[in-house]
Structures are given as structure tokens and as C-alpha cells.
Design a protein around this motif. Structure first.
Motif, PDB file in Angstrom:
ATOM      1  N   THR A 133      -0.057  10.765 -13.657  1.00  0.00           N
ATOM      2  CA  THR A 133      -0.566   9.958 -13.981  1.00  0.00           C
ATOM      3  C   THR A 133      -0.241   8.586 -14.905  1.00  0.00           C
ATOM      4  O   THR A 133      -1.136   7.808 -15.100  1.00  0.00           O
ATOM      5  N   ARG A 134       1.028   8.056 -14.408  1.00  0.00           N
ATOM      6  CA  ARG A 134       1.546   6.435 -14.187  1.00  0.00           C
ATOM      7  C   ARG A 134       0.321   5.554 -13.781  1.00  0.00           C
ATOM      8  O   ARG A 134       0.157   6.131 -12.278  1.00  0.00           O
ATOM      9  N   SER A 135       0.607   4.485 -14.251  1.00  0.00           N
ATOM     10  CA  SER A 135      -0.101   3.402 -13.464  1.00  0.00           C
ATOM     11  C   SER A 135       0.778   2.211 -12.486  1.00  0.00           C
ATOM     12  O   SER A 135       2.220   3.468 -13.148  1.00  0.00           O
ATOM     13  N   ALA A 136       0.100   2.020 -11.998  1.00  0.00           N
ATOM     14  CA  ALA A 136       0.901   1.352 -10.487  1.00  0.00           C
ATOM     15  C   ALA A 136       1.700   0.685 -11.757  1.00  0.00           C
ATOM     16  O   ALA A 136       3.348   0.776 -11.134  1.00  0.00           O
ATOM     17  N   ALA A 137       1.853   0.071 -12.437  1.00  0.00           N
ATOM     18  CA  ALA A 137       2.564  -0.701 -13.395  1.00  0.00           C
ATOM     19  C   ALA A 137       3.737  -0.540 -14.560  1.00  0.00           C
ATOM     20  O   ALA A 137       5.114   0.035 -14.418  1.00  0.00           O
ATOM     21  N   ALA A 154      14.855  -5.439 -16.968  1.00  0.00           N
ATOM     22  CA  ALA A 154      14.201  -5.186 -16.270  1.00  0.00           C
ATOM     23  C   ALA A 154      13.074  -6.026 -16.564  1.00  0.00           C
ATOM     24  O   ALA A 154      12.092  -5.726 -15.884  1.00  0.00           O
ATOM     25  N   ALA A 155      12.822  -6.175 -18.278  1.00  0.00           N
ATOM     26  CA  ALA A 155      11.280  -6.683 -18.234  1.00  0.00           C
ATOM     27  C   ALA A 155      11.169  -8.283 -17.532  1.00  0.00           C
ATOM     28  O   ALA A 155      10.662  -9.363 -17.205  1.00  0.00           O
ATOM     29  N   GLY A 156      12.984  -8.802 -17.482  1.00  0.00           N
ATOM     30  CA  GLY A 156      13.019  -9.994 -16.571  1.00  0.00           C
ATOM     31  C   GLY A 156      12.410 -10.271 -15.213  1.00  0.00           C
ATOM     32  O   GLY A 156      11.963 -10.944 -14.569  1.00  0.00           O
ATOM     33  N   ALA A 157      13.288  -8.486 -14.625  1.00  0.00           N
ATOM     34  CA  ALA A 157      12.688  -8.936 -13.010  1.00  0.00           C
ATOM     35  C   ALA A 157      10.967  -8.650 -13.053  1.00  0.00           C
ATOM     36  O   ALA A 157      11.164  -9.566 -12.103  1.00  0.00           O
ATOM     37  N   LEU A 158      10.766  -8.142 -14.164  1.00  0.00           N
ATOM     38  CA  LEU A 158       9.452  -7.808 -13.772  1.00  0.00           C
ATOM     39  C   LEU A 158       8.409  -9.513 -14.915  1.00  0.00           C
ATOM     40  O   LEU A 158       7.678  -9.060 -15.036  1.00  0.00           O
ATOM     41  N   ASP A 159       8.788 -10.551 -15.045  1.00  0.00           N
ATOM     42  CA  ASP A 159       8.407 -11.555 -15.503  1.00  0.00           C
ATOM     43  C   ASP A 159       7.428 -11.344 -16.945  1.00  0.00           C
ATOM     44  O   ASP A 159       6.526 -11.818 -16.613  1.00  0.00           O
ATOM     45  N   ILE A 160       7.923 -10.396 -17.968  1.00  0.00           N
ATOM     46  CA  ILE A 160       7.372  -9.807 -18.437  1.00  0.00           C
ATOM     47  C   ILE A 160       8.080  -9.924 -19.893  1.00  0.00           C
ATOM     48  O   ILE A 160       9.371  -9.640 -19.955  1.00  0.00           O
ATOM     49  N   ALA A 164       6.032  -6.386 -23.520  1.00  0.00           N
ATOM     50  CA  ALA A 164       4.667  -5.472 -23.146  1.00  0.00           C
ATOM     51  C   ALA A 164       5.869  -4.428 -22.073  1.00  0.00           C
ATOM     52  O   ALA A 164       5.659  -3.376 -21.275  1.00  0.00           O
ATOM     53  N   MET A 165       7.313  -4.635 -21.514  1.00  0.00           N
ATOM     54  CA  MET A 165       7.647  -3.664 -21.288  1.00  0.00           C
ATOM     55  C   MET A 165       8.235  -2.444 -21.619  1.00  0.00           C
ATOM     56  O   MET A 165       7.823  -1.201 -21.418  1.00  0.00           O
ATOM     57  N   SER A 166       8.052  -2.871 -22.999  1.00  0.00           N
ATOM     58  CA  SER A 166       8.785  -1.533 -23.823  1.00  0.00           C
ATOM     59  C   SER A 166       7.325  -0.796 -24.246  1.00  0.00           C
ATOM     60  O   SER A 166       7.078   0.722 -23.963  1.00  0.00           O
ATOM     61  N   GLN A 167       5.991  -1.130 -23.829  1.00  0.00           N
ATOM     62  CA  GLN A 167       4.584  -0.496 -23.846  1.00  0.00           C
ATOM     63  C   GLN A 167       4.350  -0.049 -22.740  1.00  0.00           C
ATOM     64  O   GLN A 167       3.389   1.428 -22.702  1.00  0.00           O
ATOM     65  N   ARG A 168       4.866  -0.757 -21.406  1.00  0.00           N
ATOM     66  CA  ARG A 168       4.561  -0.164 -20.292  1.00  0.00           C
ATOM     67  C   ARG A 168       5.428   1.022 -20.069  1.00  0.00           C
ATOM     68  O   ARG A 168       4.562   2.413 -20.063  1.00  0.00           O
ATOM     69  N   LEU A 169       6.786   1.225 -20.867  1.00  0.00           N
ATOM     70  CA  LEU A 169       7.628   2.264 -20.516  1.00  0.00           C
ATOM     71  C   LEU A 169       6.540   3.255 -21.413  1.00  0.00           C
ATOM     72  O   LEU A 169       6.807   4.592 -21.149  1.00  0.00           O
ATOM     73  N   ARG A 170       6.055   2.806 -22.684  1.00  0.00           N
ATOM     74  CA  ARG A 170       5.401   3.893 -22.937  1.00  0.00           C
ATOM     75  C   ARG A 170       4.919   4.547 -22.702  1.00  0.00           C
ATOM     76  O   ARG A 170       4.359   5.728 -23.043  1.00  0.00           O
ATOM     77  N   ALA A 171       3.244   3.381 -21.939  1.00  0.00           N
ATOM     78  CA  ALA A 171       2.983   4.271 -21.852  1.00  0.00           C
ATOM     79  C   ALA A 171       2.846   5.777 -20.363  1.00  0.00           C
ATOM     80  O   ALA A 171       2.016   6.289 -20.146  1.00  0.00           O
ATOM     81  N   ALA A 172       3.793   4.948 -20.176  1.00  0.00           N
ATOM     82  CA  ALA A 172       4.211   6.151 -18.616  1.00  0.00           C
ATOM     83  C   ALA A 172       5.369   6.534 -18.585  1.00  0.00           C
ATOM     84  O   ALA A 172       5.596   8.186 -18.266  1.00  0.00           O
TER      85      ALA A 172
END
Length: 200
Positions: A133-137, A154-160, A164-172
Motif C-alpha cells: 500500500t505504499r505510495s510512489a513517494a 536520503a532527504a538531501g538525495a530527494l531534495d526534500i 518531509a522525509m520522516s513523514q514519508r517513511l512514517r506513512a510507508a
């Protein structure tokens, strides 16, 4: 010893994905390599529960495959071809993949030790459901973490931002993945240990 039987879902209305998956699995550490056994089905023999755990979750979460794992004896010496293998583990893998086809999360584990097989199956389904159920992000963020990046890198590599990186990982559900895979691997190892001890 483990036998994994994998059958393509919805193959009558989908492209044949077997050759592509066989190419991907060519580098997986196996006792006997994955081969097309019949139609849109593949099968391989493995002895490492960690490798098996990661592979089972990856294939199940993709949504294109029903995954059956069988534990038990195999007739030795194993033939060079997986298709020619015989023994209880092969029969259990057959039962498992047929059962998986009827499940919302198509992963089943069968073998002599029903308790540990059930525990492995439950752990595998739970983490597969999260991964699926993970999003593409989320997939992108997790991929960097699996490569050993820190969250900041990882945040730097994604330019976020790091937030925001923490939120993406939490949602994933990234925080659940490593321990869940360990749990699945440990349960598979226990199921296999029961088989090894029963034949002594």
C-alpha cells in the motif's frame, strides 16, 4: 529446506511476466534456481530463511504473484533441475500456492510444523500488506533507506526536508519493515528446524 512456488495472478488478462521475473531472480542465492515449471508458474529451492523472507514479501507485495512456501524433507541428492525435485517440501509448496490464490494477501506457508508455518504466514502477510500500500513517494524513500542512507542523506538525495522525509517513511511503515522481516525469517527458521530435528 524451503521450496517456493510462485504463480502469476490474472495471467489470462495480463502479459506473461515469468521471463522477466526469472531474470530478476537469477542472482538470488538458491539451492536450486527458479525455473518455469508449467505455464505461468515458477519454482525454486532455498535454504536461507532471510533471503526467503525478503523474496516472499517482495513478490507478494507486487500484486502479480501468488506465493507458496513449503517446508519439509526433499529427496536427496537434489536433481540439477528444480522441476525434477521431489519430497514433502515440494508437496507443501504446491498446497501453499493453491491456498494463496484464494487469499486477499496471496502468501501461504505449509509444512509439518503447522504452528510455526502459521506464524510465518501471518508475519509475511502483515508486512506484505504494508509494503503493497505504499505510495510512489514512500517506495522511493524506503529504497534509499534500504541502501543504507541516513534519513538526512536520503532527504538531501530527494531534495526534500528532513521533516518531509520522516513523514514519508512514517506513512510507508518503514519503522515496521526491518523487524517484521526478521520475525518472518525467524518463524521460517523455526519451521525448518522442526523438520531437521524430526529426521534425526
Amino acid at each position: 529446506m524451503f521450496v517456493m512456488t510462485v504463480d502469476q495472478r490474472g495471467s489470462r488478462t495480463d502479459i506473461d511476466r515469468v521471463e522477466e521475473i526469472l531474470t530478476r531472480l537469477a542472482d538470488v542465492d538458491t539451492v536450486r534456481p527458479f525455473e518455469r515449471t508449467a505455464g505461468d508458474e515458477i519454482q525454486g529451492v532455498l535454504d536461507d530463511p532471510v533471503t526467503l523472507a525478503h523474496l516472499a514479501v517482495e513478490l507478494t507485495a507486487e500484486g502479480h504473484w501468488s506465493v507458496g512456501i513449503g517446508t519439509g524433507d526433499v529427496e536427496k541428492p537434489l536433481p540439477a533441475s528444480t522441476r525434477a525435485g521431489r519430497g514433502a517440501a515440494f508437496l507443501h509448496a504446491r498446497d501453499a500456492v493453491e491456498a494463496a490464490k484464494r487469499q486477499r494477501i496471496p502468501l501461504c506457508v505449509r509444512g509439518p510444523d503447522a504452528r510455526w508455518c502459521r506464524h510465518a504466514q501471518t508475519a509475511g502477510r502483515l508486512i506484505s500488506d504494508i509494503v503493497a500500500t505504499r505510495s510512489a513517494a514512500g517506495v522511493e524513500a524506503v529504497a534509499l533507506m534500504r541502501r543504507g542512507f541516513t534519513q538526512a542523506d536520503a532527504a538531501g538525495a530527494l531534495d526534500i526536508t528532513p521533516q518531509a522525509m520522516s513523514q514519508r517513511l512514517r506513512a510507508a511503515g518503514w519503522d515496521l519493515e526491518p523487524d517484521s522481516l526478521d520475525l518472518l525469517a525467524d518463524a521460517l527458521a523455526e519451521a525448518d528446524r522442526y523438520v531437521a530435528e524430526s529426521v534425526r
